[in-house]
Design a protein around this motif. Structure first.
Motif, short mmCIF file in Angstrom:
data_model
loop_
_atom_site.label_atom_id
_atom_site.label_comp_id
_atom_site.label_asym_id
_atom_site.label_seq_id
_atom_site.Cartn_x
_atom_site.Cartn_y
_atom_site.Cartn_z
N GLY A 245 -11.62 -3.36 17.83
CA GLY A 245 -12.20 -3.29 16.49
C GLY A 245 -12.98 -2.03 16.19
N LYS A 246 -12.50 -0.88 16.63
CA LYS A 246 -13.19 0.37 16.34
C LYS A 246 -12.55 1.15 15.20
N THR A 247 -11.26 0.97 14.98
CA THR A 247 -10.52 1.74 13.99
C THR A 247 -9.82 0.78 13.03
N TYR A 248 -10.16 0.87 11.75
CA TYR A 248 -9.65 -0.08 10.76
C TYR A 248 -8.47 0.50 9.99
N GLY A 249 -7.58 -0.39 9.61
CA GLY A 249 -6.47 -0.04 8.74
C GLY A 249 -6.65 -0.74 7.41
N VAL A 250 -5.96 -0.22 6.41
CA VAL A 250 -5.98 -0.80 5.07
C VAL A 250 -4.61 -1.43 4.84
N TYR A 251 -4.60 -2.73 4.56
CA TYR A 251 -3.37 -3.48 4.33
C TYR A 251 -3.44 -4.04 2.91
N MET A 252 -2.43 -3.72 2.10
CA MET A 252 -2.44 -4.17 0.70
C MET A 252 -1.11 -4.79 0.31
N ALA A 253 -1.18 -5.83 -0.48
CA ALA A 253 -0.01 -6.40 -1.14
C ALA A 253 -0.13 -5.95 -2.60
N THR A 254 0.86 -5.18 -3.05
CA THR A 254 0.78 -4.59 -4.38
C THR A 254 1.97 -5.00 -5.25
N ASP A 255 1.82 -4.74 -6.53
CA ASP A 255 2.88 -4.98 -7.50
C ASP A 255 3.71 -3.70 -7.59
N PRO A 256 4.96 -3.70 -7.12
CA PRO A 256 5.75 -2.47 -7.14
C PRO A 256 6.07 -1.98 -8.55
N ASP A 257 6.03 -2.87 -9.53
CA ASP A 257 6.30 -2.48 -10.92
C ASP A 257 5.06 -1.94 -11.62
N ASN A 258 3.89 -2.15 -11.04
CA ASN A 258 2.62 -1.70 -11.62
C ASN A 258 1.74 -1.23 -10.46
N PRO A 259 2.11 -0.13 -9.78
CA PRO A 259 1.37 0.29 -8.59
C PRO A 259 -0.06 0.72 -8.91
N PRO A 260 -0.97 0.46 -7.98
CA PRO A 260 -2.37 0.87 -8.18
C PRO A 260 -2.53 2.36 -7.86
N HIS B 216 3.37 2.07 6.69
CA HIS B 216 4.34 0.99 6.52
C HIS B 216 4.48 0.69 5.04
N SER B 217 5.70 0.42 4.62
CA SER B 217 5.98 0.03 3.25
C SER B 217 7.17 -0.93 3.28
N SER B 218 6.97 -2.14 2.77
CA SER B 218 8.03 -3.13 2.81
C SER B 218 7.95 -4.03 1.58
N GLY B 219 9.07 -4.13 0.87
CA GLY B 219 9.11 -4.97 -0.33
C GLY B 219 9.75 -6.31 -0.06
N LYS C 198 7.69 -9.83 -7.44
CA LYS C 198 7.96 -8.76 -6.46
C LYS C 198 6.65 -8.32 -5.82
N VAL C 199 6.72 -8.04 -4.51
CA VAL C 199 5.54 -7.60 -3.76
C VAL C 199 5.94 -6.42 -2.88
N LEU C 200 5.06 -5.44 -2.80
CA LEU C 200 5.24 -4.31 -1.90
C LEU C 200 4.05 -4.29 -0.96
N ASP C 201 4.30 -4.53 0.33
CA ASP C 201 3.26 -4.45 1.35
C ASP C 201 3.11 -3.00 1.78
N LEU C 202 1.88 -2.52 1.79
CA LEU C 202 1.57 -1.16 2.20
C LEU C 202 0.50 -1.18 3.27
N HIS C 203 0.66 -0.37 4.31
CA HIS C 203 -0.33 -0.23 5.36
C HIS C 203 -0.74 1.23 5.45
N PHE C 204 -2.04 1.47 5.64
CA PHE C 204 -2.58 2.82 5.75
C PHE C 204 -3.47 2.91 6.98
N GLN C 205 -3.40 4.04 7.67
CA GLN C 205 -4.22 4.32 8.84
C GLN C 205 -4.83 5.70 8.71
N LYS C 206 -5.94 5.90 9.38
CA LYS C 206 -6.56 7.22 9.44
C LYS C 206 -6.96 7.45 10.89
N ASP C 207 -6.42 8.52 11.47
CA ASP C 207 -6.74 8.84 12.86
C ASP C 207 -8.17 9.34 12.99
#
Length: 120
Positions: free
Chosen positions: A26-41, A57-60, A68-77
């Motif tokens: 638990g030292k390095t966090y990732g951002v995981y989002m479920a988004t609307d692919p037709d109305n992206p944030p 990662h990007s998976s619809g 419709k859902v688009l899963d997005l994952h973000f990391q920062k080294d």
């Protein structure tokens, strides 16, 4: 994939769900989002990129309620062992994450994943 009860309710425009999570220890966090692919944030995605978070990662998919859902994952080294975050990096990165999501009205609660969840 984040668990969604419905795609008719969003936490912010274009965002169904957000999870800020780290694999154990638990030292390095990732951002995981479920988004609307037709109305992206777009503003959130641009802010994450500006803060140095990279999409890993990007998976619809189509939700059971046909939305419709688009899963997005973000990391920062980081600069610690195995690209982890040192304490001062963790503090700065979590402040950036909080600022980005507070800006769209989402309060995030970071968590550490279970071993089963992290390595499934």
């Amino acid at each position: 994939m984040l668990f969604l009860k419905s795609t008719s309710v969003t936490k912010a425009p274009g965002i169904y769900e957000v999870d800020i999570a780290a694999k154990p220890p638990g030292k390095t966090y990732g951002v995981y989002m479920a988004t609307d692919p037709d109305n992206p944030p777009s503003a959130v995605l641009e802010a994450l990129a500006s803060a140095g978070f990279v999409k890993t990662h990007s998976s619809g998919y189509t939700h059971k309620d046909r939305g419709k859902v688009l899963d997005l994952h973000f990391q920062k080294d980081g600069t610690d062992l195995f690209k982890g975050w040192k304490p001062e990096e963790a503090e700065a990165n979590m402040a950036q994450i909080n600022s980005i999501f507070n800006g769209v009205g989402i309060t995030v609660t970071p968590r550490v994943m279970s071993l089963a969840e992290a390595y499934a």
